[in-house]
Design an enzyme around this catalytic site. Structure first.
Site, PDB file in Angstrom:
ATOM      1  N   LEU A 109       0.845  -1.186   0.000  1.00  0.00           N
ATOM      2  CA  LEU A 109       0.000   0.000   0.000  1.00  0.00           C
ATOM      3  C   LEU A 109       0.887   1.245   0.000  1.00  0.00           C
ATOM      4  O   LEU A 109       1.852   1.311   0.751  1.00  0.00           O
ATOM      5  CB  LEU A 109      -0.888  -0.012   1.243  1.00  0.00           C
ATOM      6  N   HIS A 110       0.575   2.211  -0.855  1.00  0.00           N
ATOM      7  CA  HIS A 110       1.350   3.456  -0.847  1.00  0.00           C
ATOM      8  C   HIS A 110       0.478   4.628  -1.265  1.00  0.00           C
ATOM      9  O   HIS A 110      -0.296   4.547  -2.201  1.00  0.00           O
ATOM     10  CB  HIS A 110       2.608   3.361  -1.723  1.00  0.00           C
ATOM     11  N   LEU A 111       0.640   5.691  -0.509  1.00  0.00           N
ATOM     12  CA  LEU A 111      -0.074   6.944  -0.741  1.00  0.00           C
ATOM     13  C   LEU A 111       0.841   7.885  -1.518  1.00  0.00           C
ATOM     14  O   LEU A 111       1.924   8.227  -1.056  1.00  0.00           O
ATOM     15  CB  LEU A 111      -0.465   7.564   0.608  1.00  0.00           C
TER      16      LEU A 111
END
Length: 197
Positions: A109-111
């Site tokens: 997961l990466h923003l």
């Protein structure tokens, strides 16, 4: 982006360690990439930035992508959002967007925290552009609100994701629809020049 997207669509999310899609895990441990760290997250500079400023906020918890986010991750996503806002506040003379790709090509997961100048030699294809300027890009505040109100993040279908990535090029600042990426990149510079005046 096309190769990565098609690969992600055709395979399950269980890529082998060492595969290109697991590159973020290596970057999280690279001092050259790391910007910030706390007990919950690591912030890195994107190795192939699509703008002048392009950061990724990654959780230390092993969450494969936005598609695996559950209600119990609400506090984590809010923390990631607040960390992203802190990054943005350091660049008061730039506009930013913060969000997730609906069907990411990279594991973990990466923003994305990315400046809207989109001024970078790594921004090369229509897929790159549309991944940030269409509903393929899920804004962080919308994701957090949806998780809070509905208890889940609604997934966009693979076909819809593909449609968004194939959308005709359009400037994010005006109505111009350039014929190709070089024309779009030249046009974007006119907006940057106007901001400097």
């Amino acid at each position: 982006m096309k190769r990565k997207f098609e690969s992600d669509m055709s395979k399950s999310a269980t890529s082998k360690k060492g595969h290109w899609s697991a590159g973020l895990l290596t970057s999280m441990e690279d001092p050259e990439c790391m910007v910030k760290e706390d007990d919950k997250i690591v912030v890195i500079k994107d190795k192939y930035p699509k703008a002048q400023f392009h950061y990724l906020v990654l959780p230390k918890e092993n969450i494969l992508s936005i598609r695996q986010v559950k209600k119990n991750h609400q506090d984590l996503l809010m923390h990631m959002h607040e960390v992203a806002r802190g990054l943005v506040e350091k660049h008061t003379d730039h506009e930013f967007i913060m969000g997730y790709h609906a069907m990411p090509s990279m594991q973990r997961l990466h923003l994305h925290v990315i400046s809207t100048d989109f001024c970078s030699p790594c921004l090369k294809t229509k897929y790159h552009w549309n991944s940030f300027t269409t509903p393929f890009f899920l804004h962080s505040s919308d994701v957090s609100r949806q998780l809070h109100e509905e208890g889940e993040v609604k997934n966009i279908s693979p076909q819809k994701c593909k449609d968004y990535l194939n959308t005709q090029l359009k400037c994010h600042k005006c109505t111009l629809q350039p014929k190709n990426m070089p024309a779009l990149k030249r046009h974007i510079l006119t907006h940057i020049d106007k901001q400097k005046q």
